[in-house]
Each structure stands twice: as structure tokens, then as C-alpha cells.
Design a protein around this motif. Structure first.
Motif, PDB file in Angstrom:
ATOM      1  N   HIS A   1     -10.172  26.801  14.756  1.00  0.00           N
ATOM      2  CA  HIS A   1      -8.913  26.626  14.024  1.00  0.00           C
ATOM      3  C   HIS A   1      -7.727  27.126  14.847  1.00  0.00           C
ATOM      4  O   HIS A   1      -6.660  26.504  14.853  1.00  0.00           O
ATOM      5  CB  HIS A   1      -8.971  27.333  12.672  1.00  0.00           C
ATOM      6  N   LEU A   2      -7.908  28.240  15.533  1.00  0.00           N
ATOM      7  CA  LEU A   2      -6.828  28.756  16.361  1.00  0.00           C
ATOM      8  C   LEU A   2      -6.483  27.769  17.472  1.00  0.00           C
ATOM      9  O   LEU A   2      -5.308  27.473  17.706  1.00  0.00           O
ATOM     10  CB  LEU A   2      -7.213  30.109  16.972  1.00  0.00           C
TER      11      LEU A   2
ATOM     12  N   TRP B   1       3.768  21.770  10.607  1.00  0.00           N
ATOM     13  CA  TRP B   1       3.750  23.203  10.315  1.00  0.00           C
ATOM     14  C   TRP B   1       2.751  23.551   9.213  1.00  0.00           C
ATOM     15  O   TRP B   1       2.176  24.637   9.217  1.00  0.00           O
ATOM     16  CB  TRP B   1       5.146  23.722   9.983  1.00  0.00           C
ATOM     17  N   LEU B   2       2.522  22.626   8.293  1.00  0.00           N
ATOM     18  CA  LEU B   2       1.480  22.841   7.283  1.00  0.00           C
ATOM     19  C   LEU B   2       0.117  22.946   7.970  1.00  0.00           C
ATOM     20  O   LEU B   2      -0.681  23.841   7.676  1.00  0.00           O
ATOM     21  CB  LEU B   2       1.478  21.700   6.266  1.00  0.00           C
ATOM     22  N   TYR B   3      -0.125  22.052   8.906  1.00  0.00           N
ATOM     23  CA  TYR B   3      -1.373  22.040   9.662  1.00  0.00           C
ATOM     24  C   TYR B   3      -1.515  23.331  10.476  1.00  0.00           C
ATOM     25  O   TYR B   3      -2.551  23.996  10.434  1.00  0.00           O
ATOM     26  CB  TYR B   3      -1.344  20.815  10.586  1.00  0.00           C
ATOM     27  N   ILE B   4      -0.464  23.676  11.215  1.00  0.00           N
ATOM     28  CA  ILE B   4      -0.489  24.865  12.079  1.00  0.00           C
ATOM     29  C   ILE B   4      -0.671  26.130  11.244  1.00  0.00           C
ATOM     30  O   ILE B   4      -1.525  26.975  11.545  1.00  0.00           O
ATOM     31  CB  ILE B   4       0.812  24.955  12.906  1.00  0.00           C
ATOM     32  N   THR B   5       0.123  26.282  10.198  1.00  0.00           N
ATOM     33  CA  THR B   5       0.056  27.477   9.350  1.00  0.00           C
ATOM     34  C   THR B   5      -1.314  27.611   8.693  1.00  0.00           C
ATOM     35  O   THR B   5      -1.896  28.704   8.667  1.00  0.00           O
ATOM     36  CB  THR B   5       1.161  27.439   8.275  1.00  0.00           C
ATOM     37  N   SER B   6      -1.825  26.504   8.186  1.00  0.00           N
ATOM     38  CA  SER B   6      -3.155  26.542   7.552  1.00  0.00           C
ATOM     39  C   SER B   6      -4.216  26.965   8.552  1.00  0.00           C
ATOM     40  O   SER B   6      -5.072  27.815   8.241  1.00  0.00           O
ATOM     41  CB  SER B   6      -3.505  25.168   6.978  1.00  0.00           C
ATOM     42  N   ASP B   7      -4.178  26.394   9.749  1.00  0.00           N
ATOM     43  CA  ASP B   7      -5.168  26.755  10.762  1.00  0.00           C
ATOM     44  C   ASP B   7      -5.059  28.224  11.161  1.00  0.00           C
ATOM     45  O   ASP B   7      -6.072  28.897  11.355  1.00  0.00           O
ATOM     46  CB  ASP B   7      -5.031  25.870  12.009  1.00  0.00           C
ATOM     47  N   ILE B   8      -3.844  28.741  11.279  1.00  0.00           N
ATOM     48  CA  ILE B   8      -3.679  30.148  11.669  1.00  0.00           C
ATOM     49  C   ILE B   8      -4.156  31.078  10.558  1.00  0.00           C
ATOM     50  O   ILE B   8      -4.810  32.089  10.828  1.00  0.00           O
ATOM     51  CB  ILE B   8      -2.217  30.426  12.085  1.00  0.00           C
ATOM     52  N   VAL B   9      -3.894  30.730   9.310  1.00  0.00           N
ATOM     53  CA  VAL B   9      -4.363  31.562   8.191  1.00  0.00           C
ATOM     54  C   VAL B   9      -5.892  31.522   8.105  1.00  0.00           C
ATOM     55  O   VAL B   9      -6.536  32.557   7.891  1.00  0.00           O
ATOM     56  CB  VAL B   9      -3.700  31.126   6.863  1.00  0.00           C
ATOM     57  N   ILE B  10      -6.475  30.352   8.316  1.00  0.00           N
ATOM     58  CA  ILE B  10      -7.945  30.249   8.333  1.00  0.00           C
ATOM     59  C   ILE B  10      -8.508  31.092   9.468  1.00  0.00           C
ATOM     60  O   ILE B  10      -9.473  31.845   9.285  1.00  0.00           O
ATOM     61  CB  ILE B  10      -8.387  28.773   8.461  1.00  0.00           C
ATOM     62  N   TRP B  11      -7.897  31.000  10.666  1.00  0.00           N
ATOM     63  CA  TRP B  11      -8.335  31.793  11.811  1.00  0.00           C
ATOM     64  C   TRP B  11      -8.273  33.285  11.481  1.00  0.00           C
ATOM     65  O   TRP B  11      -9.199  34.037  11.780  1.00  0.00           O
ATOM     66  CB  TRP B  11      -7.465  31.468  13.026  1.00  0.00           C
TER      67      TRP B  11
END
Length: 159
Positions: A82-83, A32-42
Motif C-alpha cells: 500500500h505504501l 488524494w483519496l487513493y493516496i490517503t487511503s493507502d497511507i492509512v492502510i499502511w
């Protein structure tokens, strides 16, 4: 050529790979850290081009306009990688990811090329000249407004 046809015909197929959650030993926190970070970057990578587009629309006679459009495309494509990485946890669309990465690479190189090409012109630009032009245009608009007002007064007095 056969591989290219296979690639295109299966672009949205994810049958050949497992979702990322299944690959390796992801803890819920790490995943979830990976997913959340990627979505925020996107999200940031989509907001930044929106700001650039807003800026382009407000500024008329903007020099080097293609550079702004290339930057916007570059940033959107970077965000798209990232998305798709976040989506890989459920849908392993590695072919689509590869295509987005190829487009990102091409636009990145085009952006770098245009920047290298235009850098001498950008360096030569004198910000003071642009500021003076802006101030002169603003002053001209004020004068035009004054002239219009004076003409209206003159017309109303002669009637």
C-alpha cells in the motif's frame, strides 16, 4: 537470466514508467483519496505487528510463536504494498513494487501453510487448561513471595 540481472540492477530505477498522476485522468480528489487511503492502510498494517510484538514480549511460553512472527511479517509486507502504491503517484518504482509483492506472496503462502499445518493442534488446545496454568503460576508466585517474607522475618528474629 538476463532479464533477472536487468531487474535487479534497475530495482530502484523508475525511468521506464511515468508517475501514476500522469497515467489516466486522475482528479485531485480521486488521486488524494487513493493516496490517503493507502497511507492509512499502511499505517494500520505497521501498528498491528507492533501490537503483536508487544503481546509476544509480555506473554512468556506462548505456543505457536512462529505463527505470530509470520503474521507480523505478512501484515508488514501487505502494508508495504500500500505504501509503494501511494508513492507511485510521484515515483513509479514498479520493479520494487513487484519484489515487495513477490515477498508478500511467499510469506502469505508460508503463513497459510503453517496455519493449515498447526490448525489441528490449535483446535486441540484447551483454553481452560491454559487459564488454570496461568492461575497456578500466579498462585505459586504469591506463595514464593510469602515464603521469602517469612524467611526474612525468621532471620531477623533469630539475630
Amino acid at each position: 537470466m538476463e532479464q533477472l540481472k536487468d531487474f535487479i540492477s534497475n530495482l530502484f530505477s523508475a525511468d521506464d514508467w511515468p508517475p501514476r498522476w500522469v497515467c489516466g485522468d486522475w482528479s485531485a480528489f480521486h488521486g488524494w483519496l487513493y493516496i490517503t487511503s493507502d497511507i492509512v492502510i499502511w499505517l494500520a498494517y505497521f501498528v498491528i505487528p507492533a501490537i503483536i510484538i508487544f503481546f509476544i514480549q509480555k506473554r512468556h511460553n506462548l505456543p505457536f510463536l512462529p505463527v505470530f512472527w509470520l503474521f507480523g511479517a505478512f501484515i508488514i509486507l501487505c502494508g508495504s504494498t500500500h505504501l509503494i502504491d501511494a508513492l507511485m503517484f510521484w515515483w513509479p518504482g514498479y520493479r520494487l513494487s513487484a519484489l515487495i509483492r513477490l515477498l508478500t506472496a511467499l510469506v502469505s503462502m508460508a503463513t497459510a501453510f503453517v496455519l493449515i499445518r498447526d490448525l489441528p493442534k490449535l483446535i486441540e488446545m484447551k483454553p481452560q487448561d491454559e487459564l488454570k496454568t496461568y492461575q497456578m503460576e500466579k498462585q505459586l508466585k504469591m506463595y514464593e513471595a510469602e515464603i521469602s517474607e517469612l524467611k526474612e522475618r525468621l532471620n531477623s528474629n533469630t539475630k
